[in-house]
Design a protein around this motif. Structure first.
Motif, PDB file in Angstrom:
ATOM      1  N   ASN A 202      73.105  -2.605 -34.293  1.00 24.92           N
ATOM      2  CA  ASN A 202      72.459  -1.309 -34.468  1.00 24.92           C
ATOM      3  C   ASN A 202      72.541  -0.501 -33.176  1.00 24.92           C
TER       4      ASN A 202
ATOM      5  N   LEU B 100      68.787  -8.066 -34.136  1.00 24.86           N
ATOM      6  CA  LEU B 100      67.597  -8.859 -34.437  1.00 24.86           C
ATOM      7  C   LEU B 100      68.002 -10.270 -34.852  1.00 24.86           C
TER       8      LEU B 100
ATOM      9  N   GLU C 140      66.036 -13.157 -36.331  1.00 26.76           N
ATOM     10  CA  GLU C 140      64.758 -13.639 -36.852  1.00 26.76           C
ATOM     11  C   GLU C 140      64.642 -15.154 -36.750  1.00 26.76           C
TER      12      GLU C 140
ATOM     13  N   ILE D 123      64.926 -10.748 -29.927  1.00 24.54           N
ATOM     14  CA  ILE D 123      65.707  -9.538 -30.167  1.00 24.54           C
ATOM     15  C   ILE D 123      66.550  -9.268 -28.934  1.00 24.54           C
TER      16      ILE D 123
ATOM     17  N   ASN E 207      56.412  -6.655 -34.292  1.00 21.01           N
ATOM     18  CA  ASN E 207      56.515  -6.971 -35.715  1.00 21.01           C
ATOM     19  C   ASN E 207      57.788  -6.314 -36.239  1.00 21.01           C
ATOM     20  N   HIS E 208      58.808  -7.130 -36.517  1.00 23.39           N
ATOM     21  CA  HIS E 208      60.111  -6.576 -36.849  1.00 23.39           C
ATOM     22  C   HIS E 208      60.173  -5.916 -38.222  1.00 23.39           C
ATOM     23  N   THR E 209      59.107  -6.042 -39.010  1.00 27.21           N
ATOM     24  CA  THR E 209      59.119  -5.394 -40.333  1.00 27.21           C
ATOM     25  C   THR E 209      58.296  -4.116 -40.361  1.00 27.21           C
TER      26      THR E 209
ATOM     27  N   ASN F 284      61.811   0.944 -36.607  1.00 27.12           N
ATOM     28  CA  ASN F 284      61.705  -0.330 -37.311  1.00 27.12           C
ATOM     29  C   ASN F 284      62.992  -1.093 -37.017  1.00 27.12           C
TER      30      ASN F 284
ATOM     31  N   SER G  14      64.148  -3.709 -38.095  1.00 25.78           N
ATOM     32  CA  SER G  14      64.820  -4.343 -39.235  1.00 25.78           C
ATOM     33  C   SER G  14      65.768  -3.388 -39.943  1.00 25.78           C
ATOM     34  N   ASP G  15      65.575  -2.079 -39.742  1.00 25.04           N
ATOM     35  CA  ASP G  15      66.456  -1.105 -40.388  1.00 25.04           C
ATOM     36  C   ASP G  15      67.832  -1.108 -39.716  1.00 25.04           C
ATOM     37  N   HIS G  16      68.837  -0.862 -40.524  1.00 21.50           N
ATOM     38  CA  HIS G  16      70.188  -0.764 -39.989  1.00 21.50           C
ATOM     39  C   HIS G  16      70.439   0.681 -39.566  1.00 21.50           C
TER      40      HIS G  16
END
Length: 801
Positions: free
Chosen positions: A110, A124, A126, A131, A249-251, A288, A290-292
């Motif tokens: 990303n 990321l 997980e 990270i 918090n990756h989400t 966020n 987690s978003d690409h």
């Protein structure tokens, strides 16, 4: 990719080191000859090339052997051989090929553009609860890049309480990435109570980090190319440090902050790289992880693509040629060791046609220095290439203990651009710019003048001409000796004119003598000029200047050796002499007089009268006259060297007062009333004289001590040295010891008088003046008792035997 490059190709090699890359081969017929931004490619291998021949795929400029980027291929069946810490991505080539592309440290899943010249990349992981983050910015080498998470409880001041990682490059060019905590909007500092305030490393709050529980940021990789800094680091999503680190918090959508600006190198008090300010390059956003995200199109392009300094050859000074580690070589790939000129790594060297240039070659016996038309060097004939050698050769080698000195004079047949290299190894050197005198060889890129005795604590005016020929003038307040200590100001300058003709820079401006503001508001408000006193002016010149993003490259190359005293009322100027030795001799003479001899004479008259004979009187007279003679000699010495003195100085006022009072004492002694005959009372004239003599003497000592301290203060303001502060403390300790000595003598004197009042001292016959004490309250009582009876009996020995 640089648009218009004629021979940039897809390149294959069996290794990613310098030797293998430079001996690689073309693997595709496709040429890359335009500017590309976020484009995809389908590359077909040449018919005579197979995947098992390729270990590295690079984008390669053949004429200059420049590597524009590469990836490493690996067969998973090779086991742990050349294992990488980064995971592979799917295989290339399609079909049943088992060749994998291993990620380079610059590859991430990303990328987010924070500003036009600042990006953050991340991947990321997980499964590992970490990270990987990459910070990339087109910025100066001495600037930091910071990125981190804001405290979720902060609503307005997002940076306070934030957990950030500060990255950058050390003065040696090595990358670093450390955990920082923002406690306040200020530079990191330690208050009086030992508390830590500002933007500081986590380890500074805790004092130490022996097991890595506080600094949880791990540096992975870093480089700097073409004016762009890149740092990759890794941090845990949930840190064991709950005090200074924030959980990620990756989400969730979380607020991140970022900044870039000048960084201060470590010193003895704070051994950390500390951010100074963000210079307007900062911000925050909701992210966020987690978003690409991939909104980074094309490479960053820095205005200043070279980190190397410009070295301008001077016919008078030899150029020192040596070798060192390759930290910022401008045209990678490169060997691990490259050529340094005047301690600068592969700078651009500028010479003038017809002007001889002397080289002192100290690069070692394995580096033969020469100037060639070939951009790669390393003896082009070995590559079946032709080259023209303009200077040097196999004999141009030497070491520091036995350097080889050679002279080169470029002539009219020398091209505008050639290269200095080593015959034995390729790509150890860089460019040589050959200019004509008529084209204006710039001996200085900027001119600066300052008001003050030295660079530190001075007000500077800088003029420079940019690449478009436009002149610029800016003002600064300087409170240190590094780039971060140069602070822009907003002085009220009018009628500003600057120009450059034939390499000569001219600066003119008008400014008020006394700015109509308070220094508490702005530093430049303290830049007050008194036309009745000499104005100290210093100057400096350097290769380049930038109105923004000051760095070590803006530092001067030549400066004034001492201030120039400009007499504004007379319209004249003269170089200020180094008077420190003169003032040191003057100060020592005055300390000897006012700190030892004259106080010693007073102590002798006060506390030695009970000693038999007139020894106290002789000591008193000799010490006083000796001290007075040294005072007059020191005064005349200073006046002669300084060519006069000014009563405006507090030191001079105290000194003249002390000398006047000291000179009054011999006159006072000459006018002393005669001592009355034995048995007669002390006359009022004699008593009045004694009081005057004592008071004037003690006032002279007080004024002399005040002159000593004010003189030390004046010396410190003039030369600002650590020795002056040390001497100040030594002087304070000396007079404290003297005060304690006086208290002890005073105690002994009172004890002696008390014992005498009880008759214990009548066994000793002293001189006639033993009991004279001008300030003693018992004197009147003694005189009264002597008048009550004219008959006195003294018992010399006991009567009973």
């Amino acid at each position: 990719m640089i648009q218009g490059s004629s021979n940039v190709r897809w390149w294959g090699a069996i290794g990613e080191d310098f030797g293998n890359l430079t001996t690689g081969f073309v693997i595709s017929d496709q040429k890359l000859n335009k500017t590309y931004k976020n484009d995809s490619f389908v590359v077909n291998l040449m018919k005579n090339v197979t995947w098992d021949q390729i270990r590295v795929i690079a984008v390669w400029d053949i004429p200059t052997a420049s590597n524009f980027g590469h990836v490493v291929l690996k067969n998973p069946g090779n086991g742990s051989e050349d294992s990488e810490s980064l995971p592979p991505v799917p295989p290339v080539g399609g079909g049943n090929l088992s060749t994998w592309v291993y990620e380079q440290p610059t590859m991430f899943e990303n990328c987010k553009e924070l500003s036009p010249n600042y990006r953050v990349r991340w991947t990321l992981r997980e499964d590992e609860d970490v990270i990987d983050i990459g910070l990339e910015a087109a910025t100066q080498i001495m600037n930091y890049m910071a990125f981190g998470w804001a405290n979720p409880n902060s609503s307005s001041k997002l940076m306070v309480g934030a957990d950030v990682t500060v990255t950058g490059f050390t003065e040696e060019g090595m990358p670093f990435a450390d955990d920082y905590y923002i406690k306040d909007y200020s530079e990191c500092m330690i208050d009086k109570d030992g508390g830590v305030q500002g933007v500081c490393p986590d380890t500074m709050f805790e004092g130490s980090d022996p097991v890595g529980l506080v600094n949880n940021t791990k540096l992975v990789y870093g480089h700097r190319k073409d004016g762009v800094s890149f740092i990759r680091y890794q941090r845990p999503l949930k840190s064991v440090d709950k005090k200074y680190d924030l959980p990620v918090n990756h989400t969730d959508n979380m607020t991140v902050i970022w900044a870039s600006g000048l960084i201060k190198p470590p010193d003895t008090l704070r051994p950390y790289y500390l951010p100074q300010n963000h210079g307007g390059t900062y911000g925050h956003l909701i992210l966020n992880v987690s978003d690409h995200v991939n909104d980074c199109l094309g490479p960053l392009d820095a205005e200043d693509k070279e980190d190397q300094d410009l070295v301008i050859a001077d016919a008078k000074e030899p150029l020192i040629v040596s070798t060192g580690l390759a930290l910022h070589y401008p045209n990678p790939p490169n060997p691990s060791k490259v050529i340094y000129i005047n301690k600068k790594e592969t700078p651009v060297l500028r010479v003038e046609r017809g002007v001889p240039v002397k080289f002192s070659i100290q690069a070692g016996h394995d580096v033969a220095f020469y100037v060639t038309s070939d951009p790669l060097g390393g003896n082009a004939t070995l590559r079946n290439m032709s080259e023209t050698i303009y200077f040097g050769g196999p004999e141009a080698e030497g070491v520091q203990a036995s350097p080889t000195e050679l002279v080169w004079a470029p002539d009219r047949n020398t091209p505008d651009q050639v290269y200095y290299q080593s015959i034995y190894t390729q790509k150890m050197g860089w460019k040589v710019q050959v200019v004509d005198g008529a084209r204006g060889e710039k001996k200085s890129g900027y001119l600066a003048i300052g008001f003050g005795s030295g660079m530190v604590n001075s007000y500077a005016y800088v003029v420079w001409i940019d690449d478009d020929g436009q002149g610029h003038v800016k003002t600064y307040w300087i409170d240190g000796k590094d780039a971060s200590s140069i602070h822009p100001t907003n002085e009220n300058l009018t009628y500003v004119r600057c120009k450059s003709e034939n390499g000569i820079i001219t600066l003119e401006f008008t400014r008020p003598l006394n700015p109509s503001c308070s220094r508490d508001e702005r530093p430049e408000c303290g830049n007050i000029i008194d036309p009745t006193t000499p104005l100290r002016v210093i100057w400096a010149m350097g290769a380049r200047w930038s109105g923004d993003n000051l760095s070590e490259r803006n530092m001067h190359s030549i400066t004034s050796s001492r201030p120039v005293r400009v007499l504004l009322m007379r319209g004249s100027a003269e170089a200020e002499e180094d008077l420190q030795p003169v003032l040191a001799v003057h100060g020592f003479m005055m300390f000897l007089a006012w700190g030892i001899l004259l106080p010693g004479g007073i102590l002798a008259a006060r506390y030695l009268k009970h000693v038999k004979g007139d020894g106290w009187y002789q000591i008193h007279v000799y010490l006083q006259y000796s001290g007075l003679a040294i005072v007059l000699l020191g005064f005349l010495f200073a006046v002669a060297e300084l060519r006069g003195f000014y009563f405006s100085s507090l030191h001079v006022k105290f000194g003249i007062t002390a000398i006047f009072l000291a000179c009054a004492q011999p006159v006072n002694a000459y006018l002393r009333p005669k001592k009355p005959p034995n048995g007669d009372g002390v006359s009022s004239k004699r008593l009045f004289w004694e009081y005057i003599h004592v008071i004037v003497g003690r006032c002279a000592i007080v004024a002399g001590i005040a002159a000593l301290f004010s003189g030390m203060k004046h010396l410190g303001e003039r030369y600002d040295g650590e020795n002056v502060r040390g001497l100040n403390w030594a002087l304070i300790i000396w007079f404290l010891i003297g005060a304690l000595t006086v208290l002890y003598f005073e105690y002994c004197e009172k004890k002696r008088r008390r014992d005498r009042s009880f008759g214990r001292s009548n066994w000793v016959l002293g001189n006639g003046e033993e009991d004279i004490d001008l300030l003693s309250p018992s004197r009147a009582t003694a005189e009264k008792e002597s008048r009550l009876s004219d008959r006195m009996e003294v018992q010399l020995e006991p009567l009973s035997r």
